[in-house]
Write an enzyme that holds these catalytic residues in place. Structure first.
Site, mmCIF file in Angstrom:
data_model
loop_
_atom_site.group_PDB
_atom_site.id
_atom_site.type_symbol
_atom_site.label_atom_id
_atom_site.label_comp_id
_atom_site.label_asym_id
_atom_site.label_seq_id
_atom_site.Cartn_x
_atom_site.Cartn_y
_atom_site.Cartn_z
ATOM 1 C CG ASP A 1 -8.581 3.047 -1.421
ATOM 2 O OD1 ASP A 1 -7.555 3.503 -1.934
ATOM 3 O OD2 ASP A 1 -9.723 3.415 -1.734
ATOM 4 C CE1 TYR B 1 -9.618 9.346 -4.343
ATOM 5 C CE2 TYR B 1 -11.511 7.865 -4.328
ATOM 6 C CZ TYR B 1 -10.145 8.062 -4.373
ATOM 7 O OH TYR B 1 -9.304 6.974 -4.445
ATOM 8 C CG HIS C 1 -3.953 0.132 -2.630
ATOM 9 N ND1 HIS C 1 -3.784 1.049 -1.629
ATOM 10 C CD2 HIS C 1 -5.195 0.356 -3.135
ATOM 11 C CE1 HIS C 1 -4.849 1.817 -1.531
ATOM 12 N NE2 HIS C 1 -5.733 1.407 -2.429
#
Length: 423
Positions: free
Chosen positions: A212, A348, A401
């Protein structure tokens, strides 16, 4: 268990002495001293904060149960309400706080920002230093179950020559690291900060691992060729070629030239962008707007995080098949009690990029483990285009994940195998 705790205690005392520590500083989010010193850190969340969290959960004004028969509209109330009522009741934050405090944890200032990290040195000679980086909606808690297997492999079915010294930092704006008050703390700057951290700890040569956001940071370290970095290992590689990325962005059909594995990855990504990428668009463009809800309402924070945890673990939509209730709530509580729902979302915005797409050719040695429950299963052909020195590529037998969190034994095996040729 007692032996593990005693080993951890001895490691902590040795690390503290090496850092010139005079004692443990009783701070909630940061140690008091500043500068470039490495200062011991303990978690001590005030009781009022924990009680306030539970009071807010009890006072929740619940949304109506959705009329849709599945989770097509989001997290179903029937799913999350029982979990959160446990959170507001019997759940005990102090258990994970004690578990963290049994580990050697530190704070150091880098580039004007306090960085929190766990630092566990192996007892084995010639252990390889490695920095492990989490992502969103994860935290350093993702790696707690792999600390033992990686630092003390002989006690967990491995060999002494596979041992690692581990550095596990909290990304700026996450957990117990400071929340940036100026813009600019994206993955590039964090990559440079990690290089500074490893140098400050005395590691002249080391490797980096991440999934990630941690994958992005590890790859930025490789692109920057930060001093001392020998190789990286990724469990969410950014390998989507530019032409495929453009096709996906346009919503066009898959090219007929794709191999079966490439077509499978394409279809997974197309479904993700169509059905599940709304959270990323919001955090890429308006993290502050969603941040008010994430810092003000524990239920809003929990629903925002739980949706992705449930979707991204390899458990057919039910994360409780691989994680416990407490493990999920420990992670959510960490975000709530450190008030980092908004600051974590801002990475982000800072990167403002797609974490799946290749960003320049990396010629530093790269290892890739593809876990079956990942958001997309990267094909080897794409990895070979993105990484000119792909020295390890394997499709793991289980995990998703949050590989280290879900399947610590498989994750540890992958990391050991990947870096065996680097030592």
């Amino acid at each position: 268990m007692l032996e593990d705790l005693m080993t951890t205690r001895r490691t902590f005392m040795a690390s503290a002495a090496a850092a010139g520590a005079a004692g443990v500083l009783p701070a909630m989010l940061r140690a008091e001293a500043g500068g470039t010193a490495i200062r011991p850190f303990k978690v001590a969340i005030p009781r009022a904060e924990v009680d306030g969290m539970k009071r807010r959960i009890a006072d929740t004004r619940w949304a109506d149960a959705q009329p849709a028969p599945d989770d097509g509209q989001g997290v179903r109330r029937q799913t999350i309400e029982p979990l959160l009522r446990y959170w507001g009741g019997a759940y005990d934050w102090r258990k994970i706080e004690a578990r963290l405090n049994a580990l050697p944890m530190f704070i150091t200032e880098i580039d004007g920002l306090d960085i929190h990290f766990i630092h566990v040195r192996s007892r084995h000679d010639h252990a390889l230093p490695m920095i492990l980086t989490h992502g969103w909606p994860g935290s350093v808690l993702e790696f707690l179950k792999v600390i033992g297997p990686l630092t003390d492999p002989t006690a967990h079915g491995g060999k002494a020559e596979d041992a690692f010294h581990l550095v596990i930092p909290s990304i700026p704006g996450f957990g117990f690291s400071a929340r940036p008050t100026t813009i600019g703390w994206g993955s590039d700057r964090t990559a440079r900060a990690w290089a500074t951290l490893m140098r400050r700890l005395g590691y002249a040569k080391y490797v980096s691992q991440g999934g990630d956001c941690g994958s992005v940071i590890s790859q930025r370290m490789a692109l920057q060729k930060v001093p001392g970095l020998l190789a990286i290992h990724l469990n969410m590689p950014a390998v989507v070629p530019a032409d495929i990325a453009r096709t996906l962005a346009a919503g066009d059909p898959a090219p007929a030239t794709l191999t079966p594995k490439e077509r499978g990855a394409f279809d997974q990504l197309a479904a993700f962008y169509r059905d599940n990428a709304g959270y990323a668009i919001e955090m890429n463009t308006r993290p502050q707007t969603i941040g008010y809800a994430l810092v003000d309402s524990p239920v809003a924070l929990a629903a925002w995080m739980y949706e992705k945890i449930a979707q991204w673990v390899y458990a057919n939509g039910d994360p409780l098949r691989v994680l416990t209730r407490d493990e999920i709530l420990d992670d959510i509580s960490l975000y709530w009690l450190t008030r980092t729902g908004a600051s974590a979302a801002r990475i982000y915005w800072e990167d403002h990029s797609n974490n799946f797409n290749a960003r320049g050719v990396i010629d530093l040695p790269v290892a890739v483990s593809v876990f079956p429950g990942e958001i997309f299963r990267a094909p080897r052909s794409w990895a070979e285009r993105a990484y000119t020195d792909l020295f390890y590529f394997n499709e793991a037998r289980g995990g998703g994940h949050f590989a280290a969190w879900e399947q610590p034994a498989i994750f540890a095996d992958e990391v050991r195998a990947a870096f065996r040729s680097i030592r």
